[in-house]
Design a protein around this motif. Structure first.
Motif, PDB file in Angstrom:
ATOM      1  N   UNK A   1       0.805  -1.228   0.000  1.00  0.00           N
ATOM      2  CA  UNK A   1       0.000   0.000   0.000  1.00  0.00           C
ATOM      3  C   UNK A   1       0.839   1.280   0.000  1.00  0.00           C
ATOM      4  N   UNK A   2       2.131   1.161  -0.130  1.00  0.00           N
ATOM      5  CA  UNK A   2       3.003   2.321  -0.021  1.00  0.00           C
ATOM      6  C   UNK A   2       2.723   3.415  -1.035  1.00  0.00           C
ATOM      7  N   UNK A   3       2.421   3.039  -2.275  1.00  0.00           N
ATOM      8  CA  UNK A   3       2.144   4.054  -3.300  1.00  0.00           C
ATOM      9  C   UNK A   3       0.874   4.836  -2.978  1.00  0.00           C
ATOM     10  N   UNK A   4      -0.134   4.133  -2.470  1.00  0.00           N
ATOM     11  CA  UNK A   4      -1.369   4.793  -2.078  1.00  0.00           C
ATOM     12  C   UNK A   4      -1.126   5.769  -0.935  1.00  0.00           C
ATOM     13  N   UNK A   5      -0.320   5.361   0.033  1.00  0.00           N
ATOM     14  CA  UNK A   5      -0.032   6.216   1.184  1.00  0.00           C
ATOM     15  C   UNK A   5       0.721   7.471   0.749  1.00  0.00           C
ATOM     16  N   UNK A   6       1.681   7.334  -0.124  1.00  0.00           N
ATOM     17  CA  UNK A   6       2.437   8.510  -0.571  1.00  0.00           C
ATOM     18  C   UNK A   6       1.598   9.418  -1.459  1.00  0.00           C
ATOM     19  N   UNK A   7       0.590   8.852  -2.133  1.00  0.00           N
ATOM     20  CA  UNK A   7      -0.320   9.712  -2.884  1.00  0.00           C
ATOM     21  C   UNK A   7      -1.090  10.623  -1.924  1.00  0.00           C
ATOM     22  N   UNK A   8      -1.443  10.109  -0.752  1.00  0.00           N
ATOM     23  CA  UNK A   8      -2.104  10.947   0.255  1.00  0.00           C
ATOM     24  C   UNK A   8      -1.181  12.087   0.685  1.00  0.00           C
ATOM     25  N   UNK A   9       0.110  11.815   0.768  1.00  0.00           N
ATOM     26  CA  UNK A   9       1.042  12.889   1.114  1.00  0.00           C
ATOM     27  C   UNK A   9       1.055  13.947   0.019  1.00  0.00           C
ATOM     28  N   UNK A  10       1.017  13.512  -1.229  1.00  0.00           N
ATOM     29  CA  UNK A  10       1.001  14.444  -2.349  1.00  0.00           C
ATOM     30  C   UNK A  10      -0.206  15.383  -2.257  1.00  0.00           C
ATOM     31  N   UNK A  11      -1.333  14.857  -1.793  1.00  0.00           N
ATOM     32  CA  UNK A  11      -2.555  15.645  -1.729  1.00  0.00           C
ATOM     33  C   UNK A  11      -2.556  16.662  -0.588  1.00  0.00           C
ATOM     34  N   UNK A  12      -1.681  16.483   0.397  1.00  0.00           N
ATOM     35  CA  UNK A  12      -1.711  17.384   1.556  1.00  0.00           C
ATOM     36  C   UNK A  12      -1.484  18.840   1.156  1.00  0.00           C
ATOM     37  N   UNK A  13      -0.686  19.078   0.140  1.00  0.00           N
ATOM     38  CA  UNK A  13      -0.436  20.461  -0.291  1.00  0.00           C
ATOM     39  C   UNK A  13      -1.725  21.129  -0.771  1.00  0.00           C
ATOM     40  N   UNK A  14      -2.597  20.358  -1.436  1.00  0.00           N
ATOM     41  CA  UNK A  14      -3.842  20.920  -1.943  1.00  0.00           C
ATOM     42  C   UNK A  14      -4.832  21.184  -0.809  1.00  0.00           C
ATOM     43  N   UNK A  15      -4.741  20.381   0.258  1.00  0.00           N
ATOM     44  CA  UNK A  15      -5.629  20.585   1.400  1.00  0.00           C
ATOM     45  C   UNK A  15      -5.351  21.917   2.100  1.00  0.00           C
ATOM     46  N   UNK A  16      -4.179  22.473   1.893  1.00  0.00           N
ATOM     47  CA  UNK A  16      -3.882  23.777   2.497  1.00  0.00           C
ATOM     48  C   UNK A  16      -4.768  24.879   1.913  1.00  0.00           C
ATOM     49  N   UNK A  17      -5.405  24.611   0.783  1.00  0.00           N
ATOM     50  CA  UNK A  17      -6.263  25.602   0.134  1.00  0.00           C
ATOM     51  C   UNK A  17      -7.737  25.424   0.495  1.00  0.00           C
ATOM     52  N   UNK A  18      -8.024  24.610   1.499  1.00  0.00           N
ATOM     53  CA  UNK A  18      -9.419  24.311   1.825  1.00  0.00           C
ATOM     54  C   UNK A  18     -10.227  25.574   2.108  1.00  0.00           C
ATOM     55  N   UNK A  19      -9.689  26.489   2.887  1.00  0.00           N
ATOM     56  CA  UNK A  19     -10.444  27.702   3.210  1.00  0.00           C
ATOM     57  C   UNK A  19     -10.815  28.469   1.941  1.00  0.00           C
ATOM     58  N   UNK A  20      -9.859  28.578   1.008  1.00  0.00           N
ATOM     59  CA  UNK A  20     -10.134  29.282  -0.247  1.00  0.00           C
ATOM     60  C   UNK A  20     -11.182  28.544  -1.074  1.00  0.00           C
ATOM     61  N   UNK A  21     -11.138  27.209  -1.039  1.00  0.00           N
ATOM     62  CA  UNK A  21     -12.144  26.424  -1.767  1.00  0.00           C
ATOM     63  C   UNK A  21     -13.540  26.695  -1.214  1.00  0.00           C
ATOM     64  N   UNK A  22     -13.629  26.795   0.101  1.00  0.00           N
ATOM     65  CA  UNK A  22     -14.915  27.078   0.733  1.00  0.00           C
ATOM     66  C   UNK A  22     -15.408  28.469   0.332  1.00  0.00           C
ATOM     67  N   UNK A  23     -14.481  29.420   0.282  1.00  0.00           N
ATOM     68  CA  UNK A  23     -14.848  30.797  -0.059  1.00  0.00           C
ATOM     69  C   UNK A  23     -15.271  30.927  -1.525  1.00  0.00           C
ATOM     70  N   UNK A  24     -14.594  30.192  -2.405  1.00  0.00           N
ATOM     71  CA  UNK A  24     -14.864  30.342  -3.845  1.00  0.00           C
ATOM     72  C   UNK A  24     -15.853  29.318  -4.373  1.00  0.00           C
ATOM     73  N   UNK A  25     -16.109  28.264  -3.597  1.00  0.00           N
ATOM     74  CA  UNK A  25     -17.092  27.271  -4.027  1.00  0.00           C
ATOM     75  C   UNK A  25     -16.522  26.030  -4.656  1.00  0.00           C
ATOM     76  N   UNK A  26     -15.208  25.865  -4.642  1.00  0.00           N
ATOM     77  CA  UNK A  26     -14.647  24.634  -5.208  1.00  0.00           C
ATOM     78  C   UNK A  26     -13.183  24.751  -5.538  1.00  0.00           C
ATOM     79  N   UNK A  27     -12.716  23.867  -6.387  1.00  0.00           N
ATOM     80  CA  UNK A  27     -11.312  23.752  -6.769  1.00  0.00           C
ATOM     81  C   UNK A  27     -10.773  25.088  -7.281  1.00  0.00           C
ATOM     82  N   UNK A  28      -9.586  25.473  -6.780  1.00  0.00           N
ATOM     83  CA  UNK A  28      -9.033  26.768  -7.184  1.00  0.00           C
ATOM     84  C   UNK A  28      -7.729  26.643  -7.954  1.00  0.00           C
TER      85      UNK A  28
END
Length: 513
Positions: A98-125
């Protein structure tokens, strides 16, 4: 650790949420260092591991201790070993790595930093991927994503194929949004005379071919690159199994209705439509968080309620079984144009019943060991001295004694513990519905013990004859069951209330067979 307890959660629960990334970062580093492959199979001493990893010995010792505390490593004297879960899933080269799947989750962490902006704009930014369909960066990301999802799918399909045991001798599979092809590969492994058409966009299918070739299924597989949001290039009524695995959550309501309708049209009479995905009713915390992941990382994706999917399938002429939960965070919905075909599925009756009962409105429903149901002799005393309902028709001494309850329990091997909340009347009616559903599912011995004195009537009869004997049930405590010990034995935290304003939790016991 992260489960909210309305009776006991306080600031520590918030602290656990705030530091949740500590756990994932420890795991990410272990995968990147490939520690588990290093320790397989015979373990390594601290000194040996430090030399192989080129790390600081003192820092590594503290880090390995953290992995031990998380259950990922064991230590015996001076040697560190993989635990079973690490050996099975975190060692490179093993079948269910499962190592590749786990590291893909790490890759996604950078995008999660934009959650507040996504909420403000209504979606993917982040629009950086636009017009880069041939870029090397995009190709690399697609490759990592497909490999990561392949890790997950190879584990999931092991739970799915047994549901179809004995149903396929030959036939054709249509796998929509196939990704790595792992789901179809799992079916071909179990039903080797079947053939499959794997459908996805061209950029994905190049990786699919590589993975399928490695698994040796090329002779049974064809490929079709197409846009599934347009008209499908397949003959209607020609497929025994259409697969939509982890595809539904990637699209909007309008898009997914087109996909579901097209999939239904491809089924031959008696064929099956398999929808595997996250659903809001199953593993609700994970489903809700995955829905946020879709908000951040897709333009239209979302997690749907399973009930909505089932409703759509019925509109397209399919009978649909209720949500079938897997042991993990996803579930399946299986549709067919034939009721007889659905009845031929090899389903776990208990798992299906648990899902249906929870959908009635219970906060939780879980299996409970018969050995953990504690029936002491002191409980009638608490009813007789301390309860104003003593003597009522559904309360002691008019309910089964502890000895009678112990004898009843001897005839059962399976039971469910149901959790709800006030008002009492509503909870008791839900318990009756759960018992009725269990009987309809095939558990003919189903019998429930609910919580509290019976409240089905506004005023209890004073003439010695219950007005509703068909519906009245004894409470757990009224039948001699120690509710606190039984609930705690099931691994659920429970405490006495400090005041009448504290949150109250109700529990019922449903005996099945």
């Amino acid at each position: 650790m992260f489960r909210y307890d309305p009776q006991g959660s306080g600031p520590q629960y918030l602290e656990n949420l705030a530091t949740g990334y500590w756990f994932s970062e420890v795991l990410f580093a272990a995968i990147e260092l490939d520690i588990f492959s290093l320790l397989e199979p015979n373990g390594k001493t601290l000194a040996e591991a430090a030399v192989r990893l080129g790390s600081d010995t003192k820092a590594l010792e503290r880090y390995l201790y953290a992995l031990c505390s998380l259950g990922l490593l064991d230590r015996y004297e001076n040697t560190y070993f993989n635990t079973r879960i690490s050996s099975d899933y975190l060692v490179k080269g093993k079948e269910y790595y499962q190592g590749d799947s786990i590291l893909w989750r790490k890759y996604l962490t950078a995008y999660w930093q934009d959650l507040r902006k996504c909420i403000e704009t209504g979606g993917k930014i982040d629009f950086s991927g636009n017009d880069q369909s041939d870029s090397e960066d995009l190709k690399s990301r697609i490759g990592k994503y497909i490999t990561a999802m392949d890790n997950v799918a190879r584990v999931k399909v092991k739970e799915i194929t047994p549901m179809f045991k004995g149903l396929f001798v030959s036939g054709h599979i249509l796998d929509i949004g196939t990704g790595s092809g792992a789901i179809s590969a799992g079916f071909l492994k179990e039903f080797p005379d079947m053939k499959a058409t794997l459908v996805d966009i061209p950029q994905v299918l190049s990786y699919t071919r590589e993975l399928v070739t490695i698994r040796g299924f090329n002779e049974n597989i064809s490929y079709c690159a197409t846009n599934i949001l347009e008209e499908w290039p397949f003959k209607k009524g020609q497929h025994d199994l259409v697969i939509l695995s982890n595809i539904v959550h990637a699209y909007s309501e309008n898009e997914i209705t087109h996909i579901l309708k097209s999939a239904a049209e491809c089924l031959m009479p008696g064929g099956f439509l398999l929808v595997h995905d996250f659903f809001l009713e199953h593993f609700s915390e994970r489903a809700a968080l995955f829905d946020i992941n879709m908000l951040i990382n897709t333009y239209n994706g979302k997690v749907f309620a399973g009930k909505w999917i089932i409703q759509q399938l019925r509109e397209y002429g399919l009978y649909a079984a209720n949500i079938i939960p897997l042991k993990t965070d996803t579930a399946v919905i299986i549709g067919s144009g034939s009721k007889d075909s659905l009845e031929g599925l090899s389903l776990d009756k208990k798992a299906a019943l648990l899902r249906e009962i929870k959908d009635l409105g219970f906060k939780e429903a879980c299996s409970i060991s018969m050995k953990s149901i504690h029936v002491p002799d002191w409980t009638p005393v608490k009813c007789r001295f301390g309860c104003s309902s003593f003597g009522k028709l559904s309360c002691p001494p008019n309910t089964p004694s502890p000895e009678e309850t112990r004898n009843v329990l001897k005839d059962y091997s399976l039971a469910l513990l149901l959790e709800g909340e006030p008002p009492t009347n509503t909870f008791q009616r839900l318990v009756l519905e759960a018992e009725k559903q269990a009987f309809k599912t095939g558990f003919y011995k189903a019998f429930a013990y609910w919580a509290g004195p019976c409240t089905l009537c506004d005023v209890c009869s004073t003439h010695g004859q219950c007005r509703r004997p068909k519906d009245s049930r004894p409470s757990m405590e009224g039948a001699g069951i120690d509710v606190f010990a039984t609930v705690k034995g099931a691994g659920i935290a429970l405490r006495t209330l400090d005041s009448k304003n504290d949150f109250c939790r109700y529990f019922a016991l449903l005996l099945l067979e």
